[in-house]
Write an enzyme that holds these catalytic residues in place. Structure first.
Site, PDB file in Angstrom:
ATOM      1  N   ASN A  79       0.903  -0.865  -0.356  1.00 22.20           N
ATOM      2  CA  ASN A  79      -0.434  -0.048  -0.048  1.00 22.20           C
ATOM      3  C   ASN A  79       1.033   1.327  -0.084  1.00 22.20           C
ATOM      4  O   ASN A  79       2.002   0.898   0.520  1.00 22.20           O
ATOM      5  CB  ASN A  79      -0.933   0.070   1.109  1.00 22.20           C
ATOM      6  CG  ASN A  79      -0.609  -0.135   2.235  1.00 22.20           C
ATOM      7  OD1 ASN A  79       0.362  -0.833   2.728  1.00 22.20           O
ATOM      8  ND2 ASN A  79      -1.257   0.522   3.262  1.00 22.20           N
ATOM      9  N   GLU A  81       0.664   5.141   0.606  1.00 22.87           N
ATOM     10  CA  GLU A  81      -0.374   6.102   0.929  1.00 22.87           C
ATOM     11  C   GLU A  81       0.322   7.304   0.777  1.00 22.87           C
ATOM     12  O   GLU A  81       0.470   8.145  -0.292  1.00 22.87           O
ATOM     13  CB  GLU A  81      -0.491   6.211   2.607  1.00 22.87           C
ATOM     14  CG  GLU A  81      -1.405   4.700   3.210  1.00 22.87           C
ATOM     15  CD  GLU A  81      -1.739   4.533   4.844  1.00 22.87           C
ATOM     16  OE1 GLU A  81      -0.340   5.861   5.242  1.00 22.87           O
ATOM     17  OE2 GLU A  81      -2.381   3.878   5.224  1.00 22.87           O
ATOM     18  N   CYS A  90      -4.535   0.774  -2.435  1.00 19.58           N
ATOM     19  CA  CYS A  90      -4.248  -0.147  -1.840  1.00 19.58           C
ATOM     20  C   CYS A  90      -3.091  -1.772  -2.501  1.00 19.58           C
ATOM     21  O   CYS A  90      -3.076  -1.168  -3.647  1.00 19.58           O
ATOM     22  CB  CYS A  90      -5.050  -1.434  -2.101  1.00 19.58           C
ATOM     23  SG  CYS A  90      -6.375  -0.512  -0.995  1.00 19.58           S
ATOM     24  N   GLU A  92      -2.686  -4.463  -3.264  1.00 24.05           N
ATOM     25  CA  GLU A  92      -3.994  -5.384  -3.848  1.00 24.05           C
ATOM     26  C   GLU A  92      -3.578  -4.492  -5.900  1.00 24.05           C
ATOM     27  O   GLU A  92      -3.448  -5.360  -6.541  1.00 24.05           O
ATOM     28  CB  GLU A  92      -4.564  -6.007  -4.067  1.00 24.05           C
ATOM     29  CG  GLU A  92      -5.216  -6.111  -2.428  1.00 24.05           C
ATOM     30  CD  GLU A  92      -5.266  -5.986  -1.161  1.00 24.05           C
ATOM     31  OE1 GLU A  92      -4.904  -4.843  -1.480  1.00 24.05           O
ATOM     32  OE2 GLU A  92      -6.498  -6.286  -0.246  1.00 24.05           O
ATOM     33  N   CYS A 129     -11.136  -4.627   0.617  1.00 23.50           N
ATOM     34  CA  CYS A 129     -11.471  -3.558   0.765  1.00 23.50           C
ATOM     35  C   CYS A 129     -12.466  -3.695  -0.337  1.00 23.50           C
ATOM     36  O   CYS A 129     -11.879  -4.376  -1.655  1.00 23.50           O
ATOM     37  CB  CYS A 129     -10.624  -2.407   1.213  1.00 23.50           C
ATOM     38  SG  CYS A 129     -10.811  -1.760  -0.706  1.00 23.50           S
ATOM     39  N   CYS A 132     -10.926  -3.107  -3.697  1.00 20.92           N
ATOM     40  CA  CYS A 132      -9.739  -4.180  -4.108  1.00 20.92           C
ATOM     41  C   CYS A 132     -10.784  -5.291  -4.971  1.00 20.92           C
ATOM     42  O   CYS A 132      -9.888  -6.302  -5.866  1.00 20.92           O
ATOM     43  CB  CYS A 132      -9.094  -4.457  -3.214  1.00 20.92           C
ATOM     44  SG  CYS A 132      -7.297  -3.237  -2.929  1.00 20.92           S
TER      45      CYS A 132
HETATM   46  N1  THU Z   1      -6.146  -0.872   2.245  1.00 17.45           N
HETATM   47  C1  THU Z   1      -5.050  -1.972   1.786  1.00 17.45           C
HETATM   48  O1  THU Z   1      -4.353  -2.037   0.952  1.00 17.45           O
HETATM   49  N2  THU Z   1      -5.807  -2.743   1.016  1.00 17.45           N
HETATM   50  C2  THU Z   1      -7.024  -2.845   0.852  1.00 17.45           C
HETATM   51  O2  THU Z   1      -7.696  -4.112   0.813  1.00 17.45           O
HETATM   52  C3  THU Z   1      -7.413  -2.631   2.285  1.00 17.45           C
HETATM   53  C4  THU Z   1      -6.869  -1.621   3.202  1.00 17.45           C
HETATM   54  C5  THU Z   1      -4.370  -0.688   2.210  1.00 17.45           C
HETATM   55  C6  THU Z   1      -4.647   1.008   2.490  1.00 17.45           C
HETATM   56  C7  THU Z   1      -4.585   1.716   3.431  1.00 17.45           C
HETATM   57  O3  THU Z   1      -2.794   2.270   3.813  1.00 17.45           O
HETATM   58  C8  THU Z   1      -4.265   1.007   4.921  1.00 17.45           C
HETATM   59  O4  THU Z   1      -4.742  -0.296   4.157  1.00 17.45           O
HETATM   60  C9  THU Z   1      -5.148   1.303   5.415  1.00 17.45           C
HETATM   61  O5  THU Z   1      -6.270   1.301   5.021  1.00 17.45           O
END
Ligand code: THU
Length: 177
Positions: A79, A81, A90, A92, A129, A132
């Site tokens: 991920n 940010e 994300c 994925e 999520c 994704c």
């Molecule tokens: N995140 C992912 O990388 N994948 C997901 O399926 C759920 C959330 C990340 C996004 C953010 O950087 C952190 O997790 C918290 O939400």
């Protein structure tokens, strides 16, 4: 009507014709990483290694993902940010788009996802999520091939789904457009 592998009936104004519908989703639950088939285990280990590259100064939640393409190529991603929170990407999505650009036209065989929360040990599989799941399903539809999805927390059991669509029943797709 059969759609996205599920049987469902539209409710109508006539209550007599209304039917309760249920979804049935199957996945395999392994007690630990060591029980996984070797190729799944290796992919999950790459996802765990990839989460070390996570750029997550705002949530501190690290997510790593790894893709095995059907030509044998492996990709890891994490991920990424942003101070403008909605722009967080994300893991994925990082890895699926990277793989698609590095090997256009080559379908993914499997996707593994690992998570780590520095505040506490996550001992159950980290679940992708909704966004994704939508991206995983788009990749399946695009390639007309299922993606095996392998999920684990920092420790504990591992969920294996044979098909990304099983994680997103009634997914929106191109047939609406
Ligand atoms: N995140 C992912 O990388 N994948 C997901 O399926 C759920 C959330 C990340 C996004 C953010 O950087 C952190 O997790 C918290 O939400």
């Amino acid at each position: 009507m059969i759609f996205n592998n599920y049987l469902y009936v539209w409710p109508t104004d006539n209550p007599i014709s209304m039917k309760k519908q249920t979804f049935h989703t199957e996945f395999i639950c392994y007690d630990s990483l060591d029980e996984l088939p070797e190729s799944d285990r290796q992919l999950l280990l790459l996802a765990k290694k990839s989460l070390e590259n996570s750029y997550s100064p705002y949530s501190n939640f690290k997510v790593g993902a790894a893709v095995l393409l059907r030509n044998g190529q492996l990709f890891g991603g994490s991920n990424y940010e942003n101070a403008s929170y909605p722009l967080c990407i994300c893991a994925e999505q990082t890895v699926l788009t990277t793989a698609a650009n590095m090997h256009p036209g080559v379908a993914p065989l499997a996707l593994a996802v690992a998570v780590r929360n520095p505040k506490r040990v996550i001992d159950r599989p980290g679940l992708p999520c909704g966004a994704c799941r939508q991206v995983i399903c788009e990749t399946e539809v695009k390639n007309k091939q299922p993606i095996r999805v392998i999920l684990q927390g920092e420790t504990g059991s591992v969920f294996v789904f044979e098909n990304g669509l099983d994680l997103l029943p009634l997914a929106f797709d191109k047939t609406f457009l």
